[in-house]
Structures are given as structure tokens and as C-alpha cells.
Write a protein that holds these residues in place. Structure first.
Motif, PDB file in Angstrom:
ATOM      1  N   LEU A  44     -80.029   7.344  -3.374  1.00 58.77           N
ATOM      2  CA  LEU A  44     -78.485   7.464  -3.461  1.00 58.77           C
ATOM      3  C   LEU A  44     -77.715   6.357  -4.278  1.00 58.77           C
ATOM      4  N   LEU A  45     -78.456   5.131  -4.161  1.00 62.70           N
ATOM      5  CA  LEU A  45     -77.976   4.128  -4.975  1.00 62.70           C
ATOM      6  C   LEU A  45     -78.007   4.310  -6.456  1.00 62.70           C
ATOM      7  N   ARG A  46     -79.198   4.957  -6.923  1.00 56.95           N
ATOM      8  CA  ARG A  46     -79.314   5.289  -8.406  1.00 56.95           C
ATOM      9  C   ARG A  46     -78.483   6.348  -8.626  1.00 56.95           C
ATOM     10  N   LEU A  47     -78.128   7.496  -7.783  1.00 57.65           N
ATOM     11  CA  LEU A  47     -77.289   8.282  -8.214  1.00 57.65           C
ATOM     12  C   LEU A  47     -75.736   7.902  -8.323  1.00 57.65           C
ATOM     13  N   ALA A  48     -75.475   6.741  -7.653  1.00 57.81           N
ATOM     14  CA  ALA A  48     -73.990   6.158  -7.555  1.00 57.81           C
ATOM     15  C   ALA A  48     -73.989   5.191  -8.800  1.00 57.81           C
ATOM     16  N   GLY A  49     -74.997   5.238  -9.661  1.00 48.34           N
ATOM     17  CA  GLY A  49     -74.737   4.257 -10.641  1.00 48.34           C
ATOM     18  C   GLY A  49     -75.537   3.134 -11.000  1.00 48.34           C
ATOM     19  N   ALA A  50     -76.446   2.585  -9.988  1.00 46.80           N
ATOM     20  CA  ALA A  50     -77.087   1.469  -9.743  1.00 46.80           C
ATOM     21  C   ALA A  50     -78.514   1.820 -10.925  1.00 46.80           C
ATOM     22  N   THR A  51     -78.792   0.784 -11.508  1.00 51.64           N
ATOM     23  CA  THR A  51     -80.057   0.754 -12.280  1.00 51.64           C
ATOM     24  C   THR A  51     -81.125   0.520 -11.469  1.00 51.64           C
ATOM     25  N   ARG A  52     -82.470   0.842 -12.035  1.00 50.31           N
ATOM     26  CA  ARG A  52     -83.559   0.467 -11.283  1.00 50.31           C
ATOM     27  C   ARG A  52     -83.921  -1.084 -11.257  1.00 50.31           C
ATOM     28  N   ARG A  53     -83.349  -1.964 -12.044  1.00 50.44           N
ATOM     29  CA  ARG A  53     -83.555  -3.254 -11.998  1.00 50.44           C
ATOM     30  C   ARG A  53     -82.490  -3.986 -10.875  1.00 50.44           C
ATOM     31  N   GLN A  54     -81.282  -3.148 -11.129  1.00 55.38           N
ATOM     32  CA  GLN A  54     -80.498  -3.692 -10.113  1.00 55.38           C
ATOM     33  C   GLN A  54     -80.851  -3.453  -8.409  1.00 55.38           C
ATOM     34  N   VAL A  55     -81.588  -2.274  -8.279  1.00 52.11           N
ATOM     35  CA  VAL A  55     -82.334  -1.950  -7.037  1.00 52.11           C
ATOM     36  C   VAL A  55     -83.069  -2.957  -6.582  1.00 52.11           C
ATOM     37  N   LEU A  56     -84.095  -3.331  -7.480  1.00 53.26           N
ATOM     38  CA  LEU A  56     -85.071  -4.325  -7.370  1.00 53.26           C
ATOM     39  C   LEU A  56     -84.827  -5.819  -7.085  1.00 53.26           C
ATOM     40  N   ARG A  57     -83.505  -5.905  -7.805  1.00 54.34           N
ATOM     41  CA  ARG A  57     -82.882  -7.372  -7.595  1.00 54.34           C
ATOM     42  C   ARG A  57     -82.237  -7.249  -6.232  1.00 54.34           C
ATOM     43  N   MET A  58     -81.687  -6.401  -5.819  1.00 51.46           N
ATOM     44  CA  MET A  58     -81.149  -6.262  -4.403  1.00 51.46           C
ATOM     45  C   MET A  58     -82.363  -6.727  -3.387  1.00 51.46           C
ATOM     46  N   LEU A  59     -83.497  -5.836  -3.707  1.00 53.02           N
ATOM     47  CA  LEU A  59     -84.587  -6.207  -2.581  1.00 53.02           C
ATOM     48  C   LEU A  59     -84.833  -7.535  -2.759  1.00 53.02           C
ATOM     49  N   ARG A  60     -85.079  -8.128  -3.782  1.00 50.24           N
ATOM     50  CA  ARG A  60     -85.562  -9.495  -4.115  1.00 50.24           C
ATOM     51  C   ARG A  60     -84.476 -10.362  -3.212  1.00 50.24           C
ATOM     52  N   ALA A  61     -83.205 -10.274  -3.529  1.00 46.16           N
ATOM     53  CA  ALA A  61     -82.362 -11.046  -2.884  1.00 46.16           C
ATOM     54  C   ALA A  61     -82.245 -10.801  -1.131  1.00 46.16           C
ATOM     55  N   GLU A  62     -82.694  -9.586  -0.774  1.00 45.34           N
ATOM     56  CA  GLU A  62     -82.956  -9.341   0.667  1.00 45.34           C
ATOM     57  C   GLU A  62     -84.126 -10.198   1.190  1.00 45.34           C
ATOM     58  N   ALA A  63     -85.262 -10.131   0.325  1.00 46.17           N
ATOM     59  CA  ALA A  63     -86.425 -10.841   0.592  1.00 46.17           C
ATOM     60  C   ALA A  63     -86.210 -12.372   0.795  1.00 46.17           C
ATOM     61  N   LEU A  64     -85.538 -12.692  -0.244  1.00 45.17           N
ATOM     62  CA  LEU A  64     -85.393 -14.379  -0.185  1.00 45.17           C
ATOM     63  C   LEU A  64     -84.516 -14.634   0.855  1.00 45.17           C
ATOM     64  N   SER A  65     -83.459 -13.946   1.175  1.00 43.63           N
ATOM     65  CA  SER A  65     -82.695 -14.194   2.531  1.00 43.63           C
ATOM     66  C   SER A  65     -83.298 -14.145   3.721  1.00 43.63           C
ATOM     67  N   VAL A  66     -84.222 -12.826   3.884  1.00 48.09           N
ATOM     68  CA  VAL A  66     -85.137 -12.875   4.997  1.00 48.09           C
ATOM     69  C   VAL A  66     -86.120 -14.081   5.064  1.00 48.09           C
ATOM     70  N   LEU A  67     -86.618 -14.547   3.883  1.00 44.39           N
ATOM     71  CA  LEU A  67     -87.457 -15.712   4.004  1.00 44.39           C
ATOM     72  C   LEU A  67     -86.775 -17.025   4.427  1.00 44.39           C
ATOM     73  N   LEU A  68     -85.342 -17.038   3.701  1.00 44.71           N
ATOM     74  CA  LEU A  68     -84.833 -18.522   4.182  1.00 44.71           C
ATOM     75  C   LEU A  68     -84.407 -18.405   5.625  1.00 44.71           C
ATOM     76  N   ILE A  69     -84.011 -17.261   6.214  1.00 43.12           N
ATOM     77  CA  ILE A  69     -83.958 -17.116   7.611  1.00 43.12           C
ATOM     78  C   ILE A  69     -85.012 -17.593   8.481  1.00 43.12           C
ATOM     79  N   ALA A  70     -86.316 -16.890   8.122  1.00 44.04           N
ATOM     80  CA  ALA A  70     -87.720 -17.268   8.529  1.00 44.04           C
ATOM     81  C   ALA A  70     -87.928 -18.389   8.647  1.00 44.04           C
ATOM     82  N   THR A  71     -87.992 -19.123   7.469  1.00 44.18           N
ATOM     83  CA  THR A  71     -88.396 -20.554   6.916  1.00 44.18           C
ATOM     84  C   THR A  71     -87.635 -21.683   8.060  1.00 44.18           C
ATOM     85  N   ALA A  72     -86.128 -21.115   8.115  1.00 42.24           N
ATOM     86  CA  ALA A  72     -85.436 -22.228   9.003  1.00 42.24           C
ATOM     87  C   ALA A  72     -85.755 -21.931  10.482  1.00 42.24           C
ATOM     88  N   LEU A  73     -85.899 -20.601  11.027  1.00 41.86           N
ATOM     89  CA  LEU A  73     -86.203 -20.551  12.522  1.00 41.86           C
ATOM     90  C   LEU A  73     -87.838 -20.926  12.635  1.00 41.86           C
TER      91      LEU A  73
END
Length: 849
Positions: free
Chosen positions: A756-785
């Protein structure tokens, strides 16, 4: 009927059940591996070598005993407890006279076993420790001379074939042996081999001396290691054992036969069994708790991903009971399959772990590993029950709410978790805080170690239950960074953190557990070792330290040094373990003369000025536990089981560096297997070269700076750290697999969202960047806790064990832990993400779920 539905569901949703299958399979393998260690400790056999020809052995009792009698409500309860001693107990030689004339007894052969280290090049073999014996006991194997003759004079020596081959020795050669006295050179008069097969012994090296020389070296007048009883013609082993036990009734002598002879011969293997039971139980318990936490989280994520499917079932009139039954049967099928495969994989995994323990010296090769059906069956049962319980627990809400609410929640995540989940999370949090507080007052390593790892698991469970709230709170804090610094992909990642907090929390939990547990395992022992090393450094006043390349520094070397010009105090240090009641305490023996010139344990009560043969100094920990003060009398059991009553002369603060109990050197040396000094502390104005010249007759002895004490303490600490890491390595590996598994499940389920994101105009690279941002956010939260949990637990451990709230953390090692967790998180999100983006978006949006 429900079982058929469950089978069809599993066939149709193989990918959805894969994550749960992997988690359960790894859990089963882990439980089986730990179970095999536990069973080996309980049932492992120790086969005899030296006593193969003696069907019955008589030995001293290797335990201390305590019997308590309680009278309650007119009933009397008697409890008997026994604990093993650290050294070999010796048997009065007169016990053998009671066996003279006993029907069925053909001969009684006294045995002496003592330290005897050959000093020739190539003679040493770590897998075959060397022991000395009298040639008269060769009949217990039996050994026979294959070359040369038996020893007659005090300087004669017979060696076994293995030693002769390794050191290339032959009759007539000279061999220097370091035994319990000064090194002495003997003439090899013969080479012996077991009569049964003619090959060398597998687990030891035997050196045979003349009877008089063996008694001198054993240094236990009137005592023997054991008595080997040989049968008369026509007497069976069982009949002989019964006759010997009857003759020795009323004594403390122990009668052994069959596999019971092995523990008498190999005391280290007997001690290793106790250690394996303790380690296997602790590892198994921790593994089970971690497995429960991981499996519950995995099933919760799996059922959350099927929310729409289950909501539709409710909408077409499936009852809550039917939904629970369906999920329960699915879990049983997956658990049974995963448990079976995992338990089979756990058997070689347990063998690998057993081999690693053997290589590290924790388990001797003389202890045979036991493999039976019990650990795999227990693992399968635990896996099946755990899967069923996790599925039922995770399905409570979807099965309980109305069908309309279920359909609504299938598309939009609930704004907050249920009150029951929050209450359970707060309960676990309170439990973790209580464990941390308890840990801060525990002052012994055996008591604090299990509580340390339990506290990490309980606090990680609290994070799991409170995860959605923690993720939303963290998303609010990270909002500025994600919204302002990373553009559209950051805004998408922030929206996912806030809108899908439960899914993100499922990814945070295993990372928290991985970081928290790894940091705790890596930094517990360095915290303890650093405190012990600091106390050892501050407590040594000597100018020089003697150490030895071999079993230790002989007493004659210290005596020769005392007679040299320019040498002040010479303090020999012998280490052992004693028991007060049934409690075990590390102890040392030190030379009383000039003690205060070489050693400063930071005396806080009493004085060491008049310290002598009948005195003892105790650490503050031992004084608190035993209620001791200067002038008190202390009853204890020395390393070889000999009781002693000593007077407390001083209480000192540096117990971590020097042990909890300190006695006179001569007292301790008479009751240990190795009476040679581990270190010798010397005050002298002479140079290192001058002292070495005095000791030229002792080539194995080295003159070193006082830093050698610190180095030896560091080596002991590193050895303990290696064992801890090895013991917990499987748990950490399982947690790392759980991290990858959970993150991959979380990403794989979002195929339609990415389309759906790609049909709405997001590129493949943008979706992967979103995933990396989520992964780094999860890592930051997990590292702190995770870091917060580890820091709290380590601080409490440090307060209890060292008295200081300063745990040791190694920055580079900590960075490596976080970096490793980050690589796992990025790989576990990036690879499934790329796979999910391969199909055409139109295809995925119109495909069946």
C-alpha cells in the motif's frame, strides 16, 4: 473436528507458524542440553583405573555430616545432611587389621596416593595428572614390570609406560620428581604397564616408589589413602563386599565396589558431579524462564498477526471456547513437532557443551557423560505444555471480547493494553525491584549468582508486559528526532511506533533480554575480580613474591631463603577450603612469623601480632555470618575432614582478596593434598637476581614482583568468567535467535502494508529507510532498557559482594554488545523487508491473506 481445523490452518499458514516453531525448537534443544548435564551430575559414572583388580575398596568418609532432630506436635523429625570435603580424607592403617581372617578376604593391600610431578621435558600431560604410590600397591591394577625391575632403594623409581613414552625414558635414566617435599632426582629402575592390556592409563600417570620413600612423601604416618581388598579363591565380589561391611560395622570407613570405586580414585570427578548438578540446575532453570518469556512473546505476536482471521471466526458464530480450543490444538501440534526435533538436536548440543566444560577443566574426562531418554522427554513435555499455555494466554482477549470489537481491533490496535496486563507488568516490576534489593544484601557468590540472573529475567518480563506503554512513551521522546531529522521515512517510523506499539514491543522485549543478560554475564565476574585484585594489591607488603612453574613452592625453598643474608620475613601461603558446620569457606594457611611485615588484610578488630598455631583470623563476612569476634572459639572441619577448634585473633576487611579464613601454615599444609605453597611473600633488600641465586637448586621456583599476586588473582577471576560465559552461552545464543526470529516475524507480516505504501507513491528505498529507522528506534529503546536493567542488577551485586556501588563495565565490550544487537536487529528487519518488497504491489494488495 477441532484437531482437523488446526491441521488445515497450519498447512495453510506455514509461514505464520514458522516463528513459533523456531522458538519452541530452540527452547527444546536448550532444555535437553541442560538436562543432559544435570543427569550426568546425578547419574554419571566414574570408572576406576588403578583399582581395577580390587573388587572392594575401603576408604575414609569424604563428607561432613550433620543430624538435626526436631520435635513438633508430638512428632519427632530427624534430618541427616552431608556435604563433601575439599581434600582427600585419610584412613587409619589399623582398619586393615580388622579385615585379617575375615572369610573370603584373600589379601588387604594398603594404598598411598600423593602428589608426584615429573620434571623432565615432555613428561607433563594435562589429561594425565601424575600421582605417586608405593610399589606394593601395584597389585590393585595390577601393574607388571615390562622393562627393568621393581624399586628397592629410596632413590629407585618405576614409571608407567605412558610417562616413559612421552619423556623417552628407559631403565637407568634419571628423573627429577617434585612431590610434597623438595625436588629429588631418582633413578628409573623399571617401566610398568597394566597387566590387563599392557597400555598406559588413560586418565593418570603413575609413579611407583619404594615403600619407605612413599610413606615419607605421603607424610601421613599411620594412615593410608585406601585399602584394596582382594578376594580369596571362589569368593564373589558381592560376598566379599558383604563380609567387609560386616567386619567394619561401627566404623566410619566406607566400603565401595563396582562403579563406586571410581569416586574414591578420582576425587575431582566426584566433586565435578556435584558442580554439574548445581550448574545444570541453574542453567536449566534460567533457560526455562528465558524460554517461557520468549515463547509467550512469540505466540502473542503470532496471534496478534492473525487477529483479523480470528475476529472473522468470532463473527461467523465461533464461540470463545472453540477459538481457544483451536489455538490450543494448533499450539500442541506445533509444540510436539518442534519439541521432538529440538530435543533430538539438544543431545549433540549437550555433548558439545560437555566437551567445552571438559576442555576448560570444569568436568574431568573421568566422568562419563550420561545420555538417556529423560532429558528429551522432559524437553518435549515442557515445550508442548509451554506452547499450549502461551497460546491460551495470548488468546484470552480475542476469545473473550464481542465479535464486533474483535473486527474493529483487527485493523486498529487498541489505544492501551488491558488493565490485567498492566497489573501483571507492575507485579513483575515490583518482583524485580525486590530481587535487586535482596541481591544488594547477599554477600556470597553461590547465593548471589542465581538471584542475579533471575532478577534480569523478571525485569525483562516486566518490560514485556508493559512494553506497549514503554514504546509509546519512548516514541513521544523520540518524536522530535524522527520527525525533524529523518524526513518522511522518519514520520512513517514514528507513526508506526505510536500506532503499533504492541507489535514494536514484541520486538523490543528479546532485545532487552539479550542486552541485559549479556551485559550481566560479561560484567558480573569482572566486578568481583576487580575488587579481589584491589584487595590483594593493597594487602601485600612484600618486596618480592615466589611462584612456581608446577604444583607449588616447596617448604625447603622458603627455609633456604630465610637463612639467606638480607632476607627479612618469608610467608608461605597455602590455599584450601574448609567447612564450618556444613557451610563452605575459602581459607589459607600463612606462616605466622613476621606475618605483619608481608601481609596487611586490613584488620578491623583484634590483632595479628600474636598470631600462632592455634589461632585463626576471619573476614568481616565470616565474622558476621558466624557471630565471631576476637577471642571467640571456632569449630571447623579442615580440608581432609579433620576437626579443629581455633581461637579468633583478628577480623579483617579484605576477605575477597585473601579468603574468609586464615590459619597457620603448618596446620593447613598437613591437611591438604598439595602442601606446597601457592605463593611465598618475601621482604628483602636483595635484588631479584640475588634471590634467584639463593634458590638455584629449585629451578621451578620464580622470583617475581608483588604484582604476581595480582596476576594470579586475575587468572582465577578470568577462569571463573570463562566458566560463567560458557555456562550461559547457550542462553545468550537462544536469546539472539529469538531476537532475529521475532523481528523477522514482525516484518514479514507487513507485506500488504508495504504494498500500500508503494502504491501511494513510496519508493522501495524509502520503505527500507523506514524499516531501518524503526529498527534503530527499537534498538535505542531496548539498549536503554536492557542497559538500565543490567546496571541496576550489577550495582546491587557489587554492593552486596564488594560493599561498593561501582560495578565494573568495560566500554569496548559494552559497545560490542550493543553493536552486535544492532547488527542482529538491522539484519532481521532488512533481509525480510527486502524479500517482502520483491512482489509487485498490486499483486500483494489483491492477494489472499
Amino acid at each position: 473436528m477441532m484437531l482437523g481445523y488446526a491441521l488445515r490452518t497450519i498447512r495453510a499458514r506455514k509461514g505464520g507458524f514458522l516463528g513459533a516453531f523456531v522458538a519452541l525448537m530452540c527452547a527444546a534443544a536448550l532444555i535437553t542440553a541442560c538436562g543432559t548435564l544435570l543427569e550426568t551430575g546425578l547419574r554419571g559414572t566414574i570408572r576406576t583405573e588403578r583399582y581395577a583388580a580390587a573388587p572392594v575398596l575401603v576408604s575414609a568418609d569424604q563428607n561432613v555430616h550433620r543430624t538435626t532432630v526436631k520435635h513438633k506436635k508430638g512428632k519427632t523429625k530427624v534430618k541427616h545432611k552431608a556435604k563433601p570435603i575439599a581434600e582427600r580424607a585419610w584412613l587409619p592403617r589399623g582398619i586393615g587389621k580388622r579385615l585379617e581372617g575375615v572369610p573370603g578376604v584373600g589379601a588387604v593391600v594398603p594404598e598411598l596416593t600423593f602428589l608426584a610431578e615429573p620434571l623432565a621435558p615432555g613428561a607433563g600431560d594435562a589429561d594425565r595428572p601424575a600421582y605417586g604410590h608405593a610399589w606394593s600397591s601395584a597389585a590393585l591394577t595390577p601393574f607388571r614390570i615390562v622393562d627393568g625391575r621393581a624399586p628397592r632403594a629410596a632413590t629407585d623409581l618405576v614409571i608407567d609406560r605412558g610417562l616413559a613414552d612421552r619423556a623417552r625414558l628407559a631403565p637407568g635414566d634419571r628423573l627429577t620428581v617434585q612431590s610434597t617435599r623438595a625436588p629429588r632426582t631418582y633413578r628409573v629402575t623399571g617401566i610398568a604397564a597394566p597387566d590387563s592390556h599392557g597400555e598406559a592409563l588413560q586418565h593418570q600417570t603413575a609413579l611407583f616408589f619404594s615403600a619407605r620413600e612413599a610413606e615419607r612423601l605421603a607424610d601421613h604416618p599411620g594412615q593410608v589413602t585406601a585399602l584394596g581388598v582382594l578376594p580369596a579363591d571362589g569368593t564373589s565380589a558381592d560376598a566379599l563386599r558383604t563380609a567387609v561391611k560386616k567386619a567394619l560395622h561401627g566404623t566410619t570407613a566406607q566400603v565401595s565396589s563396582g562403579d563406586g570405586r571410581g569416586p574414591v580414585e578420582f576425587l575431582d570427578a566426584a566433586g565435578a558431579r556435584v558442580k554439574l548438578v548445581s550448574m545444570g540446575g541453574a542453567m536449566g532453570g534460567t533457560s526455562l524462564l528465558v524460554a517461557v518469556l520468549v515463547v509467550v512473546g512469540t505466540f502473542a505476536l503470532s496471534i496478534q498477526q492473525r487477529h483479523r482471521e480470528l475476529a472473522l471466526l468470532r463473527a461467523v458464530a465461533a464461540t470463545p471456547r472453540q477459538v481457544r480450543a483451536l489455538l490450543g490444538r494448533e499450539a500442541l501440534l506445533v509444540g510436539a513437532a518442534a519439541g521432538t526435533l529440538g530435543s533430538l538436536a539438544g543431545i549433540p548440543l549437550g555433548g558439545l557443551l560437555y566437551g567445552e566444560f571438559g576442555d576448560s577443566g570444569v568436568v574431568p574426562a573421568t566422568l562419563d557423560r550420561v545420555v538417556s531418554v529423560f532429558p528429551p522427554l522432559a524437553a518435549v513435555a515442557a515445550t508442548v505444555c509451554g506452547a499450549w499455555a502461551a497460546a491460551r494466554l495470548s488468546a484470552r482477549r480475542i476469545a473473550r471480547i464481542r465479535p464486533g470489537e474483535a473486527l474493529a481491533e483487527a485493523r486498529v490496535e487498541r489505544a492501551r493494553p488491558s488493565w490485567a496486563r498492566v497489573a501483571a507488568g507492575l507485579l513483575f516490576l515490583a518482583g524485580g525491584v525486590v530481587l535487586v534489593l535482596v541481591l544488594s544484601v547477599l554477600r556470597t557468590e553461590p547465593a548471589s549468582t542465581p538471584v542475579t540472573f533471575l532478577a534480569v529475567v523478571v525485569l525483562a518480563a516486566a518490560v514485556s508486559l508493559l512494553g506497549p506503554l514503554l514504546v509509546r512513551g519512548a516514541a513521544a521522546l523520540l518524536g522530535h528526532l524522527l520527525l525533524r531529522r529523518t524526513g518522511p521515512t522518519g514520520r512513517l517510523a514514528h507513526a508506526n511506533l505510536r500506532g503499533n506499539a504492541a507489535r514494536m514491543a514484541a520486538a523490543v522485549t528479546p532485545l532487552v533480554l539479550l542486552i541485559g543478560m549479556t551485559c550481566t554475564v560479561l560484567f558480573v565476574q569482572p566486578t568481583l575480580t576487580a575488587a579481589a585484585r584491589a584487595q590483594a594489591r593493597e594487602g601485600v607488603r612484600a618486596d618480592w613474591t615466589l611462584t612456581a612453574h608446577g604444583p607449588g613452592v616447596p617448604e625447603q625453598a622458603a627455609r633456604q631463603l630465610r637463612a639467606a643474608d638480607g632476607v627479612g620475613a618469608v610467608t608461605e601461603v597455602v590455599r584450601t577450603t574448609v567447612r564450618v558446620g556444613l557451610d563452605k569457606y575459602p581459607a589459607q594457611g600463612v606462616t605466622p612469623a613476621g606475618l605483619t611485615h608481608t601481609w596487611d588484610p586490613d584488620v578491623t578488630a583484634g590483632s595479628l601480632a600474636s598470631f600462632g598455631a592455634g589461632d585463626i583470623a576471619v573476614s568481616e563476612l565470616a565474622a558476621d555470618q558466624l557471630g565471631l569476634a576476637p577471642g571467640s572459639r571456632l569449630d571447623l572441619t579442615l580440608g581432609d575432614g579433620t576437626p579443629a577448634t581455633l581461637t579468633v585473633r583478628a577480623v579483617y576487611a579484605r576477605g575477597l582478596g585473601f579468603g574468609d579464613l586464615t590459619m597457620a601454615h603448618d596446620l593447613v599444609a598437613r591437611h591438604v593434598d598439595n602442601p606446597l605453597a601457592a605463593t611465598v611473600l618475601v621482604t628483602s633488600d636483595r635484588t631479584k637476581e640475588q634471590l634467584a641465586a639463593v634458590l638455584e637448586k629449585f629451578p621451578q621456583v620464580r622470583v617475581e614482583s608483588p604484582d604476581a599476586v595480582d596476576r594470579l588473582q586475575a587468572e582465577r577471576g578470568q577462569s571463573s568468567a570463562d566458566v560463567n560465559l560458557l555456562a550461559m552461552g547457550l542462553v545468550l545464543a537462544f536469546t539472539a535467535i529469538a531476537v532475529v526470529n521475532t523481528l523477522a516475524m514482525s516484518v514479514s507480516e507487513r507485506v500488504r502494508e508495504f504494498a500500500l505504501l508503494r502504491l501511494a507513491g513510496a519508493t522501495r528505498r524509502q520503505v527500507l529507510r523506514m524499516l531501518r529507522a524503526e529498527a534503530l528506534s527499537v534498538l535505542l529503546i531496548a539498549t536503554a532498557l536492557g542497559s538500565g536493567i543490567a546496571f541496576a542488577v550489577l550495582t546491587a551485586f557489587s554492593v552486596g559482594m564488594t560493599g561498593s556501588a561501582a560495578p565494573v563495565t568495560l566500554p569496548l565490550l559494552y559497545a560490542a554488545v550493543v553493536a552486535g544487537a544492532g547488527l542482529l536487529a538491522l539484519a532481521a528487519t532488512g533481509l525480510p523487508g527486502r524479500a517482502a518488497l520483491r512482489p509487485l504491489p498490486v499483486t500483494m494488495t489483491t492477494a489472499k491473506e
